[in-house]
Design a protein around this motif. Structure first.
Motif, PDB file in Angstrom:
ATOM      1  N   GLN A  44       0.927  -1.005  -0.075  1.00 36.44           N
ATOM      2  CA  GLN A  44      -0.094  -0.107   0.160  1.00 36.44           C
ATOM      3  C   GLN A  44       0.911   1.291   0.014  1.00 36.44           C
ATOM      4  OE1 GLN A  44      -3.382   0.036   2.026  1.00 36.44           O
ATOM      5  NE2 GLN A  44      -4.050  -1.959   1.425  1.00 36.44           N
ATOM      6  N   PRO A  45       0.926   2.168  -1.275  1.00 36.43           N
ATOM      7  CA  PRO A  45       1.953   3.309  -1.226  1.00 36.43           C
ATOM      8  C   PRO A  45       1.671   3.975   0.297  1.00 36.43           C
ATOM      9  CG  PRO A  45       0.253   3.274  -2.892  1.00 36.43           C
ATOM     10  CD  PRO A  45       0.118   1.848  -2.153  1.00 36.43           C
ATOM     11  N   ALA A  46       2.526   4.602   0.384  1.00 31.11           N
ATOM     12  CA  ALA A  46       2.705   5.612   1.462  1.00 31.11           C
ATOM     13  C   ALA A  46       1.996   7.073   0.873  1.00 31.11           C
ATOM     14  CB  ALA A  46       4.102   6.347   2.008  1.00 31.11           C
ATOM     15  N   GLN A  47       1.907   7.269  -0.470  1.00 33.93           N
ATOM     16  CA  GLN A  47       0.923   8.126  -0.944  1.00 33.93           C
ATOM     17  C   GLN A  47       0.642   7.645  -2.192  1.00 33.93           C
ATOM     18  OE1 GLN A  47       2.896  11.999  -1.012  1.00 33.93           O
ATOM     19  NE2 GLN A  47       4.629  11.188   0.301  1.00 33.93           N
ATOM     20  N   ALA A  48      -0.324   8.472  -2.977  1.00 40.77           N
ATOM     21  CA  ALA A  48      -0.848   7.903  -4.129  1.00 40.77           C
ATOM     22  C   ALA A  48       0.207   8.231  -5.297  1.00 40.77           C
ATOM     23  CB  ALA A  48      -2.017   9.032  -4.553  1.00 40.77           C
ATOM     24  N   THR A  49       0.213   7.224  -6.142  1.00 39.81           N
ATOM     25  CA  THR A  49       1.378   6.858  -6.895  1.00 39.81           C
ATOM     26  C   THR A  49       0.855   7.228  -8.279  1.00 39.81           C
ATOM     27  OG1 THR A  49       3.097   5.605  -7.688  1.00 39.81           O
ATOM     28  CG2 THR A  49       1.188   4.364  -7.034  1.00 39.81           C
ATOM     29  N   ARG A  50       1.848   7.801  -9.173  1.00 36.82           N
ATOM     30  CA  ARG A  50       1.636   7.891 -10.598  1.00 36.82           C
ATOM     31  C   ARG A  50       2.543   6.833 -11.301  1.00 36.82           C
ATOM     32  NH1 ARG A  50       3.534  13.109  -8.962  1.00 36.82           N
ATOM     33  NH2 ARG A  50       5.609  12.581 -10.229  1.00 36.82           N
ATOM     34  N   LEU A  51       2.941   6.145 -10.744  1.00 38.41           N
ATOM     35  CA  LEU A  51       3.928   4.752 -11.290  1.00 38.41           C
ATOM     36  C   LEU A  51       2.994   3.773 -11.746  1.00 38.41           C
ATOM     37  CD1 LEU A  51       7.174   4.433  -9.233  1.00 38.41           C
ATOM     38  CD2 LEU A  51       6.894   5.756 -11.279  1.00 38.41           C
TER      39      LEU A  51
END
Length: 321
Positions: A178-185
């Motif tokens: 679960q990413p620490a923040q929203a990701t664009r990857l």
């Protein structure tokens, strides 16, 4: 807080020619070789000083059989049966594909126990006599193996906020990620290994910039294991050996018991293996440490109960070796 982004290579060097063929010296393979070399050197010293009752010419063969059949084969089989049994049952070739999953400590432990039992009978010595010397060497091999795992970057600890936490790119492919923040990857398009992810990141600045934002800081679990299961355990066993002449089986029992406690405790800081069910909050590795602890305690009690005059007595046929 700024955490270290794992950017280490899993190999010392590699050579690849124009046809894509070549040679790679991986840290895990080098760790096995270094561990074998240390074991051979120490066991030869034990023989030369008369504490290990084996013919000197047999030490290399003894060490090789323990390393190949016990540690490597036993560890690999243990890993496949514990963590990948379904795939292994349909593809026995996985036994030789070490890059697709590693080795299990508990499998290697059973393998070494079986091999030493056969070799003890062959050389007319007791099983604890052999294992008491092997357990003095084993923590050094464990230390080297855990350091190699850290270089590989694919064996992760649990999420934490300690100052020495590490960001592991391999986390991107954990089922629990679960990413620490929203990701664009587009995470699913990135390679699987930590090293290959960082290769992409160095070629694509946007990936390198995004990774520290989305990865969770984690315990550098292999370093903890290298220190505690490796160096600390080695120091304790060596101190016991130097302070007094321990009865046969005591060092083996201490190794099993102390390693089980340390491994079980460190399991709370390690990310569970993919597909590893938790049993009451415990992983497979922690549960397997319970019978190992019981065996260690039983060996310590047995060794302490032996008659003093029977301690350390070698078989008559090899007393002069």
């Amino acid at each position: 807080m700024s955490y270290y982004l794992h950017d280490l290579a899993p190999f010392l060097f590699r050579y690849v020619d124009g046809r894509g063929e070549g040679f790679t010296a991986r840290w895990d393979g080098l760790a096995y070789l270094a561990g074998f070399g240390l074991a051979l050197w120490l066991l030869k010293r034990f023989v030369a000083r008369g504490s290990l009752h084996l013919p000197e010419k047999e030490v290399f063969d003894f060490t090789s059989l323990v390393a190949l059949l016990g540690v490597l084969l036993g560890g690999r089989l243990g890993y496949l049966f514990l963590y990948d049994a379904e795939r292994f049952s349909g593809n026995l070739g996985l036994l030789f594909q070490v890059s697709q999953g590693g080795a299990s400590f508990h499998g290697g432990l059973l393998g070494v126990a079986g091999v030493t039992a056969v070799l003890a009978r062959k050389h007319a010595v007791s099983w604890p006599h052999l294992t008491d010397h092997l357990v003095l060497v084993a923590p050094l091999g464990l230390c080297l193996g855990r350091l190699a795992s850290f270089m590989d970057g694919d064996l992760l600890g649990r999420v934490t906020r300690v100052p020495w936490a590490v960001l592991f790119p391999a986390e991107l492919h954990l089922a629990s990620f679960q990413p620490a923040q929203a990701t664009r990857l587009a995470v699913e398009r990135l390679p699987a290994s930590s090293f290959d992810i960082m290769r992409v990141a160095h070629a694509a600045p946007q990936v390198l910039e995004e990774l520290p934002r989305i990865l969770n800081p984690r315990h550098p679990w292999p370093l903890y294991a290298a220190l505690l299961e490796g160096l600390v355990l080695f120091a304790v066993l060596w101190a016991v050996r130097l302070r007094a002449r321990p009865p046969e089986g005591l060092l083996t029992g201490l190794f099993l018991g102390l390693h089980a406690v340390l491994h079980g405790a460190l399991g709370f800081l390690r990310e569970p293996h993919a597909g590893d069910p938790l049993w009451g909050g415990l992983t497979h590795g922690q549960l397997l440490s319970v019978p190992v602890l019981a065996a260690g305690v039983a060996l310590v009690v047995w060794s302490r109960s032996r008659r003093p005059e029977s301690v350390g007595v070698a078989a008559p046929s090899i007393q002069g070796s």
